[in-house]
Design a protein around this motif. Sequence first.
Motif, PDB file in Angstrom:
ATOM      1  N   THR B 163       0.827  -1.207   0.000  1.00  0.00           N
ATOM      2  CA  THR B 163       0.000   0.000   0.000  1.00  0.00           C
ATOM      3  C   THR B 163       0.862   1.258   0.000  1.00  0.00           C
ATOM      4  O   THR B 163       0.606   2.203  -0.759  1.00  0.00           O
ATOM      5  CB  THR B 163      -0.937  -0.001   1.223  1.00  0.00           C
ATOM      6  N   SER B 178      -8.435   3.986  -1.922  1.00  0.00           N
ATOM      7  CA  SER B 178      -7.928   3.761  -3.271  1.00  0.00           C
ATOM      8  C   SER B 178      -6.551   3.080  -3.248  1.00  0.00           C
ATOM      9  O   SER B 178      -6.301   2.116  -3.978  1.00  0.00           O
ATOM     10  CB  SER B 178      -7.867   5.092  -4.018  1.00  0.00           C
ATOM     11  N   ARG B 180      -5.249   1.295  -0.909  1.00  0.00           N
ATOM     12  CA  ARG B 180      -5.356  -0.055  -0.358  1.00  0.00           C
ATOM     13  C   ARG B 180      -5.916  -1.027  -1.386  1.00  0.00           C
ATOM     14  O   ARG B 180      -5.467  -2.169  -1.497  1.00  0.00           O
ATOM     15  CB  ARG B 180      -6.238  -0.045   0.892  1.00  0.00           C
ATOM     16  N   ILE B 181      -6.909  -0.572  -2.127  1.00  0.00           N
ATOM     17  CA  ILE B 181      -7.477  -1.437  -3.167  1.00  0.00           C
ATOM     18  C   ILE B 181      -6.418  -1.739  -4.215  1.00  0.00           C
ATOM     19  O   ILE B 181      -6.249  -2.887  -4.645  1.00  0.00           O
ATOM     20  CB  ILE B 181      -8.707  -0.770  -3.830  1.00  0.00           C
ATOM     21  N   GLN B 182      -5.689  -0.717  -4.608  1.00  0.00           N
ATOM     22  CA  GLN B 182      -4.665  -0.929  -5.631  1.00  0.00           C
ATOM     23  C   GLN B 182      -3.576  -1.890  -5.146  1.00  0.00           C
ATOM     24  O   GLN B 182      -3.063  -2.701  -5.918  1.00  0.00           O
ATOM     25  CB  GLN B 182      -4.049   0.403  -6.054  1.00  0.00           C
ATOM     26  N   ALA B 183      -3.266  -1.800  -3.869  1.00  0.00           N
ATOM     27  CA  ALA B 183      -2.275  -2.726  -3.320  1.00  0.00           C
ATOM     28  C   ALA B 183      -2.778  -4.163  -3.424  1.00  0.00           C
ATOM     29  O   ALA B 183      -2.059  -5.073  -3.855  1.00  0.00           O
ATOM     30  CB  ALA B 183      -1.978  -2.365  -1.862  1.00  0.00           C
ATOM     31  N   LEU B 184      -4.033  -4.363  -3.039  1.00  0.00           N
ATOM     32  CA  LEU B 184      -4.605  -5.707  -3.141  1.00  0.00           C
ATOM     33  C   LEU B 184      -4.656  -6.154  -4.598  1.00  0.00           C
ATOM     34  O   LEU B 184      -4.515  -7.347  -4.893  1.00  0.00           O
ATOM     35  CB  LEU B 184      -6.007  -5.734  -2.529  1.00  0.00           C
ATOM     36  N   ASN B 185      -4.860  -5.204  -5.503  1.00  0.00           N
ATOM     37  CA  ASN B 185      -4.907  -5.564  -6.914  1.00  0.00           C
ATOM     38  C   ASN B 185      -3.557  -6.064  -7.423  1.00  0.00           C
ATOM     39  O   ASN B 185      -3.500  -6.936  -8.291  1.00  0.00           O
ATOM     40  CB  ASN B 185      -5.362  -4.366  -7.751  1.00  0.00           C
ATOM     41  N   GLY B 188      -3.312  -9.437  -5.991  1.00  0.00           N
ATOM     42  CA  GLY B 188      -4.399 -10.250  -6.550  1.00  0.00           C
ATOM     43  C   GLY B 188      -4.036 -10.855  -7.884  1.00  0.00           C
ATOM     44  O   GLY B 188      -4.437 -11.977  -8.201  1.00  0.00           O
ATOM     45  N   GLN B 189      -3.262 -10.117  -8.661  1.00  0.00           N
ATOM     46  CA  GLN B 189      -2.874 -10.638  -9.969  1.00  0.00           C
ATOM     47  C   GLN B 189      -2.078 -11.926  -9.827  1.00  0.00           C
ATOM     48  O   GLN B 189      -2.268 -12.881 -10.578  1.00  0.00           O
ATOM     49  CB  GLN B 189      -2.061  -9.595 -10.725  1.00  0.00           C
ATOM     50  N   MET B 191      -1.986 -13.882  -6.968  1.00  0.00           N
ATOM     51  CA  MET B 191      -2.762 -14.883  -6.241  1.00  0.00           C
ATOM     52  C   MET B 191      -3.793 -15.561  -7.126  1.00  0.00           C
ATOM     53  O   MET B 191      -4.097 -16.739  -6.925  1.00  0.00           O
ATOM     54  CB  MET B 191      -3.430 -14.232  -5.039  1.00  0.00           C
ATOM     55  N   GLY B 192      -4.293 -14.816  -8.099  1.00  0.00           N
ATOM     56  CA  GLY B 192      -5.274 -15.406  -9.005  1.00  0.00           C
ATOM     57  C   GLY B 192      -4.792 -16.714  -9.604  1.00  0.00           C
ATOM     58  O   GLY B 192      -5.569 -17.643  -9.787  1.00  0.00           O
ATOM     59  N   ILE B 221       3.240  -8.960 -14.578  1.00  0.00           N
ATOM     60  CA  ILE B 221       2.823  -7.995 -13.551  1.00  0.00           C
ATOM     61  C   ILE B 221       3.803  -6.828 -13.516  1.00  0.00           C
ATOM     62  O   ILE B 221       3.422  -5.654 -13.499  1.00  0.00           O
ATOM     63  CB  ILE B 221       2.753  -8.663 -12.166  1.00  0.00           C
TER      64      ILE B 221
END
Lengths: 235, 235
Positions: B163, B178, B180-185, B188-189, B191-192, B221
């Motif tokens: 983050t 925003s 935090r979401i981007q960090a998870l994104n 997430g790429q 982890m998917g 990524i």
Amino acid sequence: MNTPVSTSPDRTPRTNARSLQTREALLGAALEVFGRDGFHAASTRAIAEAAGVNQALIAYHFGSKEGLYLAVFEAITQTMNELIGPTHARIEADIDSLDGASPAGRRACLEYLDELIGGAIAMFSQPQALGWTRMVMREQQDPSDAFEIFYGGIYSEMLQSFTRLVAKLTGQSPDDESSRIQALNVMGQLMGFMVARATAMRHLGWQQVGASELSAVRREIRAGLYQRFGEEVPA
Amino acid sequence: MNTPVSTSPDRTPRTNARSLQTREALLGAALEVFGRDGFHAASTRAIAEAAGVNQALIAYHFGSKEGLYLAVFEAITQTMNELIGPTHARIEADIDSLDGASPAGRRACLEYLDELIGGAIAMFSQPQALGWTRMVMREQQDPSDAFEIFYGGIYSEMLQSFTRLVAKLTGQSPDDESSRIQALNVMGQLMGFMVARATAMRHLGWQQVGASELSAVRREIRAGLYQRFGEEVPA
DNA sequence: GTCTATAGTCGGATAGAC
DNA sequence: GTCTATCCGACTATAGAC
């Protein structure tokens, strides 16, 4: 679990209203209980109780516990087709005409990617989404016949559309591994929030991962794509 | 499942070599069986058999089936600390000094993000990764005490680092939703590909999702991040 | 510390009445 | 179509011998 099983024995003439009601109740309860407990841990007794029907009716209507399990995936796939099918078909029909080199063509690609994300969110915003996610996620780890039902539906076609759109934007071939990975990465950003639910809620202080939360995620994904592919984000 | 349980009753003096061997064998087998079947469906018989020890020893060494389950998460968390801890500490200590406005500072942020991704891949490349992923994934859906053990480790700190790095690049506050979401994104790429294993393998024609496949994902990524944040990708 | 044996519970599937 | 009743197998946890 991996030997093919007829999903609906169809001993039942579907004309009977009570029968249909029982089937629907069992499908709904099965989604919840299978999603919560997984195939093995879920008991037919728990499913029957949640559905408010007799336990023996599972065997009658679906042949077996596994038959019911597969029937749930058929229902998931059908709903996905209804929710995303039209959007997907419209996009798919238009992709070939898009020019990945022109700003207008690129913006169209980006809007289509965003629309597909929106379709996925529509799916995830259904009341059954929690159960769906859990069941599909389990199948991702240990695919059974149920995964074929799911993957054989519109899902794989959606991934193809993602791939073609990304390829237009990068100028690569949609057959390249790179394009396919990037397509999965777009979807992965959204799916992460469904799949790593507890993490997302903790890291963001959310009480749930619902429609409004997913909309915030969509905005970030969208902004990231526009930023990456060098177009101005439209208001 | 949600009442606190002592993880290791410690009736056992750890001086005994045989005892340690039994504990390790049970932990390894538990990872595999819990990962494959989930907590409920996993049987202590199956775990004991896979470990090559007597079933009654589970109660002896870990108190109960749940005690063993929690002990596995403690082992996961410990390994994660060992594999990612040093990298994370080095990065965390340097973040404050980075200038998100200068090209050099931005490249450092991007490299650090890539390094954290690399750390996660190191984790995912361990032989036990499949079991870990499955167990953590289940906990994400229905968090029990085990999730606290996991989230209380280095994992949440890693998300904080993500983050802060993203916030430097966007110029936002790391406290913004925003950011935090981007960090998870970003995570997430990656982890998917662990979480939607079957999909990734199908869509890409892969036979597995191993170290080399994850390296390809990392490259995408990384390239995506550089492209998005407007710096030239170093050779 | 490790083992065998078992008590007590719960699971899926089915037979047969209505 | 729906129900009750039941068979039989599998489960966790524990008692007690070694």
